[in-house]
Design a protein around this motif. Structure first.
Motif, PDB file in Angstrom:
ATOM      1  N   LEU A  57       0.832  -1.199   0.000  1.00 27.31           N
ATOM      2  CA  LEU A  57       0.000   0.000   0.000  1.00 27.31           C
ATOM      3  C   LEU A  57       0.867   1.249   0.000  1.00 27.31           C
ATOM      4  O   LEU A  57       1.749   1.402   0.853  1.00 27.31           O
ATOM      5  N   TRP A  59       0.410   5.102   0.415  1.00 29.42           N
ATOM      6  CA  TRP A  59      -0.543   6.131   0.839  1.00 29.42           C
ATOM      7  C   TRP A  59      -0.002   7.496   0.433  1.00 29.42           C
ATOM      8  O   TRP A  59       1.040   7.924   0.920  1.00 29.42           O
ATOM      9  N   ARG A  68      -6.250   4.323   7.441  1.00 24.54           N
ATOM     10  CA  ARG A  68      -5.346   3.318   6.866  1.00 24.54           C
ATOM     11  C   ARG A  68      -5.696   1.924   7.389  1.00 24.54           C
ATOM     12  O   ARG A  68      -5.570   0.927   6.671  1.00 24.54           O
ATOM     13  N   VAL A  71      -8.432  -0.027   5.364  1.00 25.50           N
ATOM     14  CA  VAL A  71      -7.970  -0.697   4.151  1.00 25.50           C
ATOM     15  C   VAL A  71      -7.060  -1.872   4.476  1.00 25.50           C
ATOM     16  O   VAL A  71      -7.194  -2.953   3.884  1.00 25.50           O
ATOM     17  N   LEU A 153      -3.050   4.789  -3.081  1.00 28.60           N
ATOM     18  CA  LEU A 153      -4.286   5.373  -2.574  1.00 28.60           C
ATOM     19  C   LEU A 153      -4.056   6.865  -2.365  1.00 28.60           C
ATOM     20  O   LEU A 153      -3.163   7.262  -1.608  1.00 28.60           O
ATOM     21  N   ASN A 193      -9.691   8.849  -3.070  1.00 26.47           N
ATOM     22  CA  ASN A 193     -10.695   9.129  -2.051  1.00 26.47           C
ATOM     23  C   ASN A 193     -11.634  10.193  -2.612  1.00 26.47           C
ATOM     24  O   ASN A 193     -11.242  11.334  -2.846  1.00 26.47           O
ATOM     25  N   LEU A 227     -13.539   6.420   2.702  1.00 30.50           N
ATOM     26  CA  LEU A 227     -12.764   5.178   2.799  1.00 30.50           C
ATOM     27  C   LEU A 227     -13.612   3.952   2.491  1.00 30.50           C
ATOM     28  O   LEU A 227     -13.132   3.010   1.854  1.00 30.50           O
ATOM     29  N   VAL A 231     -12.867   1.218  -0.473  1.00 26.86           N
ATOM     30  CA  VAL A 231     -12.827  -0.239  -0.329  1.00 26.86           C
ATOM     31  C   VAL A 231     -13.633  -0.902  -1.442  1.00 26.86           C
ATOM     32  O   VAL A 231     -13.208  -1.908  -2.018  1.00 26.86           O
ATOM     33  N   LEU A 234     -11.516  -0.564  -4.550  1.00 24.51           N
ATOM     34  CA  LEU A 234     -10.326  -1.396  -4.425  1.00 24.51           C
ATOM     35  C   LEU A 234     -10.676  -2.869  -4.588  1.00 24.51           C
ATOM     36  O   LEU A 234      -9.963  -3.624  -5.275  1.00 24.51           O
ATOM     37  N   TYR A 301     -17.751  -4.705   5.817  1.00 27.61           N
ATOM     38  CA  TYR A 301     -17.507  -4.043   4.537  1.00 27.61           C
ATOM     39  C   TYR A 301     -18.674  -4.284   3.590  1.00 27.61           C
ATOM     40  O   TYR A 301     -19.392  -5.278   3.704  1.00 27.61           O
TER      41      TYR A 301
END
Length: 318
Positions: A57, A59, A68, A71, A153, A193, A227, A231, A234, A301
């Motif tokens: 990842l 960031w 964070r 994710v 991200l 985002n 976020l 997800v 992602l 999720y």
């Protein structure tokens, strides 16, 4: 490079609702598992990701540690079964991708084992707050390039070429630097985002859509519209990366705008989904949040439906 959730998709959604029929274009919504037309997914004989793969990842910009963790817990959940009491799990959702591997080689199917790799934090905006596609690849190259998927991200205050105009995220591949005298082709993903830039496009159903019925948005399971939306995107791109990492794996339609494992089922999260309605979902009795998958550390999720190649339908967890 594949892209996820385009502006074209939302324009098509408007037409769908206006005329009460489904568009046959690339970004269409499927009414339900019972009425959708069969999709003829093709395997283009390219390699799929296999073996032990680290998800690194990167960031870029300002993210809180709690953000964070949302994710990173999702990534860990992909390979961590939840307790038997859980109604549905992230790991169960990911198992659908195994079917692609069995179809590619039924006699000796490859196995893919994902794990959370390194995390790189760039809070200083080293490349500025407006990034090109080439700069996204450069950021992705900072992660390990052998047996890896590098995920970039970007925070809510970072503009990315095409972001909100035509995409919420992308996946692709690039040739990395030499490692032990050998160059490796690594897969990468970028997700932005969208909390302040385009939540109606990239964070639905946790925000009211730009077009179509303005029904109340769902409560985000981790109480973070940006976020939780990341997800969703992602998850979709990970499924596309595993089954079509280098542009010659599983997909339907043109290579430049392919329908992949998740993008073939846009807007579908639970059974009974139709344009503007995500489907029948689980609801947390305490928070009122909508979700369909349980993860590690008590996480919940909302994950997109995946196209099941064995049944030629969109498969949902609930």
């Amino acid at each position: 490079m594949a892209s996820f959730v385009s502006t074209l998709f939302f324009l098509q959604l408007l037409l769908v609702i206006s005329f009460f029929h489904f568009s046959s274009a690339v970004r269409r919504l499927l009414e339900s598992d019972d009425t959708q037309q069969p999709l003829l997914f093709q395997y283009h004989n390219g390699p799929l990701l296999s073996g032990k793969i680290n998800i690194n990842l990167i960031w870029y910009g300002k993210f809180k540690p709690s953000q964070r963790a949302i994710v990173s817990d999702f990534i860990t959940s992909l390979s961590t079964p939840t307790p038997p009491t859980a109604q549905a799990s992230v790991a169960t959702w990911w198992k659908t991708t195994d079917k692609y591997y069995h179809l590619a080689n039924s006699k000796k199917p490859s196995a893919l084992a994902l794990s959370l790799g390194t995390q790189i934090v760039d809070e200083t905006y080293s490349l500025g707050k407006s990034l090109s596609n080439q700069q996204i690849v450069a950021l992705a190259s900072k992660g390990g390039q052998k047996n890896a998927i590098n995920v970039v991200l970007t925070s809510a205050d970072v503009a990315v070429e095409g972001f909100c105009m035509s995409k919420c995220g992308t996946h692709g591949s690039s040739k990395g630097a030499s490692v032990d005298g050998k160059s490796y082709k690594f897969a990468y993903i970028w997700v932005g985002n969208s909390e302040t830039q385009c939540p109606g496009q990239c964070a639905w159903p946790f925000h009211q859509p730009i077009y179509g019925p303005q029904s109340p948005p769902l409560v985000a399971p981790n109480n973070d519209v940006g976020l939780d939306g990341m997800v969703i995107n992602l998850a979709s791109l990970l499924a596309g990366t595993a089954t079509n990492p280098f542009g010659n794996g599983y997909f339907q339609g043109p290579k430049e705008a392919p329908l992949e494992a998740a993008s073939a089922c846009p807007g579908v999260y639970g059974k009974g989904a139709y344009p503007g309605y995500a489907g029948n979902l689980l609801v947390d009795p305490t928070t009122g949040a909508s979700y369909n998958a349980n993860g590690t550390n008590g996480r919940k999720y909302l994950l997109p439906a995946l196209f099941d190649p064995s049944t030629q339908t969109c498969s949902t967890l609930v």
